[in-house]
Design a protein around this motif. Structure first.
Motif, PDB file in Angstrom:
ATOM      1  N   VAL A 181       0.737   0.237   7.895  1.00 41.51           N
ATOM      2  CA  VAL A 181       0.281   1.592   7.568  1.00 41.51           C
ATOM      3  C   VAL A 181       1.118   2.600   8.363  1.00 41.51           C
ATOM      4  CG1 VAL A 181      -1.693   3.171   7.632  1.00 41.51           C
ATOM      5  CG2 VAL A 181      -2.036   0.746   7.058  1.00 41.51           C
ATOM      6  N   TYR A 182       1.701   3.589   7.664  1.00 43.61           N
ATOM      7  CA  TYR A 182       2.560   4.571   8.322  1.00 43.61           C
ATOM      8  C   TYR A 182       2.146   5.984   7.921  1.00 43.61           C
ATOM      9  CZ  TYR A 182       4.968   5.091   3.840  1.00 43.61           C
ATOM     10  OH  TYR A 182       5.245   5.349   2.518  1.00 43.61           O
ATOM     11  N   ASN A 183       2.662   6.965   8.658  1.00 44.73           N
ATOM     12  CA  ASN A 183       2.337   8.378   8.447  1.00 44.73           C
ATOM     13  C   ASN A 183       3.449   9.017   7.610  1.00 44.73           C
ATOM     14  OD1 ASN A 183       1.859  11.131   8.669  1.00 44.73           O
ATOM     15  ND2 ASN A 183       1.465  11.088  10.868  1.00 44.73           N
ATOM     16  N   VAL A 184       3.125   9.424   6.381  1.00 40.89           N
ATOM     17  CA  VAL A 184       4.124   9.998   5.473  1.00 40.89           C
ATOM     18  C   VAL A 184       4.804  11.216   6.104  1.00 40.89           C
ATOM     19  CG1 VAL A 184       4.437  11.100   3.199  1.00 40.89           C
ATOM     20  CG2 VAL A 184       2.912   9.117   3.438  1.00 40.89           C
ATOM     21  N   ALA A 185       4.054  11.978   6.909  1.00 44.96           N
ATOM     22  CA  ALA A 185       4.596  13.204   7.530  1.00 44.96           C
ATOM     23  C   ALA A 185       5.467  12.919   8.754  1.00 44.96           C
ATOM     24  CB  ALA A 185       3.442  14.127   7.924  1.00 44.96           C
ATOM     25  N   GLY A 209       1.291   4.257   2.988  1.00 45.91           N
ATOM     26  CA  GLY A 209       1.385   5.549   3.647  1.00 45.91           C
ATOM     27  C   GLY A 209       0.057   6.295   3.638  1.00 45.91           C
ATOM     28  N   PHE A 210      -0.133   7.182   4.624  1.00 48.06           N
ATOM     29  CA  PHE A 210      -1.258   8.126   4.548  1.00 48.06           C
ATOM     30  C   PHE A 210      -0.706   9.536   4.664  1.00 48.06           C
ATOM     31  CE2 PHE A 210      -1.047   6.967   9.066  1.00 48.06           C
ATOM     32  CZ  PHE A 210      -1.169   8.183   9.717  1.00 48.06           C
ATOM     33  N   PRO A 215       1.534   6.509  -5.445  1.00 52.54           N
ATOM     34  CA  PRO A 215       1.075   5.111  -5.448  1.00 52.54           C
ATOM     35  C   PRO A 215       1.385   4.431  -4.112  1.00 52.54           C
ATOM     36  CG  PRO A 215       2.168   5.640  -7.518  1.00 52.54           C
ATOM     37  CD  PRO A 215       2.355   6.825  -6.626  1.00 52.54           C
ATOM     38  N   SER A 216       0.496   3.537  -3.676  1.00 52.24           N
ATOM     39  CA  SER A 216       0.580   2.838  -2.380  1.00 52.24           C
ATOM     40  C   SER A 216       0.366   3.764  -1.186  1.00 52.24           C
ATOM     41  CB  SER A 216       1.907   2.080  -2.220  1.00 52.24           C
ATOM     42  OG  SER A 216       1.937   0.995  -3.111  1.00 52.24           O
ATOM     43  N   GLN A 217      -0.348   4.863  -1.433  1.00 53.36           N
ATOM     44  CA  GLN A 217      -0.711   5.779  -0.340  1.00 53.36           C
ATOM     45  C   GLN A 217      -2.189   6.148  -0.415  1.00 53.36           C
ATOM     46  OE1 GLN A 217       1.867   9.220  -0.558  1.00 53.36           O
ATOM     47  NE2 GLN A 217       3.694   8.060   0.038  1.00 53.36           N
ATOM     48  N   LEU A 218      -2.718   6.603   0.732  1.00 54.73           N
ATOM     49  CA  LEU A 218      -4.023   7.263   0.785  1.00 54.73           C
ATOM     50  C   LEU A 218      -3.767   8.725   1.115  1.00 54.73           C
ATOM     51  CD1 LEU A 218      -4.649   4.171   1.494  1.00 54.73           C
ATOM     52  CD2 LEU A 218      -6.770   5.035   2.478  1.00 54.73           C
ATOM     53  N   GLY A 219      -4.571   9.631   0.534  1.00 51.04           N
ATOM     54  CA  GLY A 219      -4.340  11.045   0.784  1.00 51.04           C
ATOM     55  C   GLY A 219      -5.560  11.876   0.447  1.00 51.04           C
ATOM     56  N   VAL A 220      -5.339  13.170   0.243  1.00 46.61           N
ATOM     57  CA  VAL A 220      -6.434  14.120   0.034  1.00 46.61           C
ATOM     58  C   VAL A 220      -6.188  14.890  -1.266  1.00 46.61           C
ATOM     59  CG1 VAL A 220      -7.723  16.064   1.014  1.00 46.61           C
ATOM     60  CG2 VAL A 220      -6.681  14.357   2.537  1.00 46.61           C
ATOM     61  N   ALA A 260      -7.247   3.132   5.559  1.00 49.08           N
ATOM     62  CA  ALA A 260      -6.195   2.257   5.026  1.00 49.08           C
ATOM     63  C   ALA A 260      -6.304   0.851   5.615  1.00 49.08           C
ATOM     64  CB  ALA A 260      -4.817   2.852   5.330  1.00 49.08           C
ATOM     65  N   LEU A 261      -6.533   0.759   6.934  1.00 44.55           N
ATOM     66  CA  LEU A 261      -6.666  -0.566   7.562  1.00 44.55           C
ATOM     67  C   LEU A 261      -7.919  -1.282   7.072  1.00 44.55           C
ATOM     68  CD1 LEU A 261      -5.533   0.314  11.197  1.00 44.55           C
ATOM     69  CD2 LEU A 261      -4.304  -1.106   9.553  1.00 44.55           C
TER      70      LEU A 261
END
Length: 480
Positions: free
Chosen positions: A228-232, A253-254, A261-266, A309-310
Motif C-alpha cells: 500500500v502506497y501514498n499516491v500523493a 494506492g490511496f 482502479p487498484s486504489q482507495l480514495g474519496v 486498504a490493509l
C-alpha cells in the motif's frame, strides 16, 4: 515490483548459543529474558551506567544474565548473534566488529519474527514518517469490528515479543514499525504493508535520506497480498517498484482524490475502494463517510484510507471498515480540540514534533494563530512556512530554536505578526496561549503544532500538550 518466492527464515536454535544483547531499555530487557529462557548464554552490553540501567542490570543478573555497563562498543568474546535495541546507530563500533567477525545483527522485531510459531498470526505492517500510530490503531479497530482477534503492536508500546510469545492467540496483528526497527529486521515478511509518507527525519541516525527511505522500503519485502502506497507521495510508490515481493502481490494506492482502479480514495465525502472489488475498472465499494473519521483533517483521512486498504487486503468486509473507523478515538495530543473560547477554537497537536507533521496539521485549518517552537533537530522551516503563509493570522514562538522559525516567517510571511517569547519557565505555555488569544479573531483556530521536539522545556510532547490544554481551560474559566 520484482517477484521471487521468499521463504520464511529457518528456525533458530538458541540452546547454548552465545548471544549479545545491545542496550537495556524497553526492548533490551525483555529480549534478554526471552533469550535466556530459550537456553542461550546471554551477555547484555549498555553504553550508560545510570541509576535506571543499574536497576535493570541487577534484575537481569539475578536471573544469571551477564551485564556489562558502560561498555557498548566491544564485541564480547564468542558472540554468535547480536540482538540490538532499535535506537542503536548502525555506525557503532560494536556493529563494525560484528561485521568483521561475520556475526549477524537482529533487532527485537527480527527476533520476534523468528520466534513465531508455525501457525502464527500474519502481520499487517505500517511505517512512514508521520501517522503510523494512528493508522495502526485505526487498523486494529477495523479488524476488531470484523470480529478478528487482533492487537496494535510494535513501535506503539506493546512489545512484539510479548504478542508473539504470550498466551493470547491472535488471528492477525496490526504492527507499527519504525525505520530503526526495519533496519535490523532482514527476514521480516508481512502479509501486506503500507508506507504512509516519507519526509526527512532521523537523518542523523540513518546518515542520508536515501538510507532512511531504503530502510522504510524494507517493509514491502516479501509481501504476499498488497503493498500500500501514498499516491500523493511518489517516493512511497518508488519503494513498491523496487521491492521483491511474492507472486501475485499487488500495488494498492490511496488518495484524497477520486481513486483509479487498484486504489482507495474519496468521492463526494465517501471513502471508496476500487482495489478489492469485482471488476475494478467499473465498480467501487463504499466503505465509510469522511464524517466517520475522527478528526476529519486531510492527513487523517489519508491514515484511514491506508488502514482500510490493509484491512481490505486481509479480506475484511466494507461494513467493518465503517464500524471500526466510527469506534476509533485518536490518542491525546493529536489534533485534539481542547475548547472554544470567544468563538476561537483551541487545538492541541503537540505530537507534531517535526515539520512534516506540522504541515499536515496547518493544512487542516483556514485561519490560524500558530504556536510553534522547541528543539528543531536539524530541521529547516522555509518550505513549511511558505505552504502555510496564507493561512496564518499570527504566530507565537517558544523554545530553544524558535529563531529558526522566526527567520523563516520573516523571509516567507513578513506580514504575519509574530510574538517571540524568550522564556522557558513553567509559565511560558500559559503566556503563549494568552498571546495567541490576543492575536485571534472569531472563527480562527489557535493551533499548537510545534514542528519541534519538546525536551528543551518539557519532559515529552504529552506534557507540552497538557500545559497547552491547562492554559486554554484557564482562559475558558476566566471567561465563564
Amino acid at each position: 515490483m520484482g517477484s521471487g518466492q521468499v521463504t520464511s527464515s529457518e528456525p533458530f536454535d538458541f540452546q547454548g548459543k552465545h548471544v549479545t544483547v545491545a542496550g537495556l531499555g524497553v526492548s533490551g530487557v525483555p529480549a534478554a529474558k526471552v533469550l535466556h529462557g530459550l537456553g542461550a548464554t546471554v551477555t547484555v552490553v549498555n553504553d550508560g551506567a545510570d541509576e535506571r540501567a543499574r536497576a535493570q542490570a541487577a534484575e537481569l543478573e539475578a536471573l544469571g544474565i551477564t551485564v556489562r555497563l558502560g561498555d557498548g562498543d566491544s564485541l564480547p568474546e564468542g558472540t554468535e548473534l547480536i540482538v540490538t535495541a532499535p535506537g542503536w546507530k548502525p555506525d557503532k563500533p560494536l556493529f563494525a566488529a560484528a561485521a568483521q567477525a561475520g556475526v549477524p545483527v537482529w533487532g527485537d522485531v527480527e527476533l520476534a519474527w523468528r520466534l513465531r510459531g508455525p501457525d502464527a498470526a500474519p502481520w499487517l505492517a505500517v511505517t512512514g514518517t508521520n501517522g503510523k500510530t494512528t493508522t495502526v490503531q485505526m487498523l486494529a479497530s477495523i479488524l476488531k469490528a470484523a470480529g478478528l482477534r487482533t492487537a496494535a503492536v510494535g513501535n506503539i508500546g506493546v512489545s512484539l515479543l510479548d504478542a508473539v510469545l504470550g498466551e493470547e492467540k491472535y488471528d492477525v496483528l496490526a504492527v507499527e514499525l519504525s525505520s530503526y526497527q526495519l533496519h535490523w529486521a532482514p527476514s521480516l515478511r508481512a502479509h501486506s504493508a503500507a508506507v504512509l509518507n516519507l519526509a526527512p527525519d532521523h537523518l542523523d541516525w540513518h546518515g542520508s535520506m536515501e538510507a532512511y527511505a531504503a530502510d522504510k522500503g524494507r517493509i514491502y519485502e516479501g509481501n504476499r497480498v498488497a503493498c500500500v502506497y501514498n499516491v500523493a507521495d511518489k517516493a512511497t510508490e518508488d519503494l513498491v517498484r523496487e521491492a521483491d515481493v511474492e507472486e501475485g502481490c499487488r500495488a494498492i494506492g490511496f488518495t484524497l482524490g477520486t481513486p483509479a482502479p487498484s486504489q482507495l480514495g474519496v468521492v463526494e465525502g465517501i471513502l471508496v475502494d476500487r482495489a478489492f472489488v469485482e471488476n475494478r475498472q467499473k465498480n467501487a465499494q463504499e466503505l465509510a463517510e469522511v464524517a466517520d473519521v475522527d478528526p476529519p483533517a486531510p492527513h487523517n483521512i489519508a491514515n484511514a484510507l491506508a488502514a482500510a486498504a490493509l484491512a481490505r487486503a486481509y479480506g475484511v468486509p466494507a461494513k467493518a471498515v465503517r464500524d471500526g473507523l466510527r469506534a476509533f478515538t485518536p490518542d491525546a495530543h493529536r489534533i485534539a480540540h481542547v475548547a472554544d473560547v470567544d468563538e476561537v477554537a483551541y487545538v492541541d497537536d503537540s505530537k507534531a514534533t517535526n515539520t512534516h507533521a506540522a504541515e499536515a496539521s496547518l493544512a487542516a485549518y483556514e485561519s490560524i494563530v500558530w504556536i510553534a517552537g522547541g528543539l528543531a533537530k536539524g530541521a529547516v522551516f522555509d518550505e513549511l512556512v511558505t505552504k502555510a503563509a496564507k493561512r496564518l493570522r499570527g504566530a507565537v514562538l517558544i523554545g530553544a530554536d524558535r529563531a529558526l522559525i522566526r527567520e523563516a516567517l520573516a523571509r516567507h510571511a513578513p506580514e504575519v505578526p509574530v510574538v517571540d517569547l524568550d522564556r522557558t519557565d513553567t509559565g511560558a505555555m500559559r503566556a503563549a496561549v494568552q498571546e495567541a488569544r490576543r492575536l485571534a479573531r472569531p472563527g480562527d483556530t489557535v493551533l499548537l503544532a510545534p514542528a519541534c521536539a519538546s525536551m528543551d522545556m518539557f519532559v515529552n510532547y504529552n506534557k507540552r500538550g497538557d500545559a497547552f490544554a491547562d492554559a486554554v481551560r484557564e482562559l475558558g474559566s476566566a471567561e465563564g
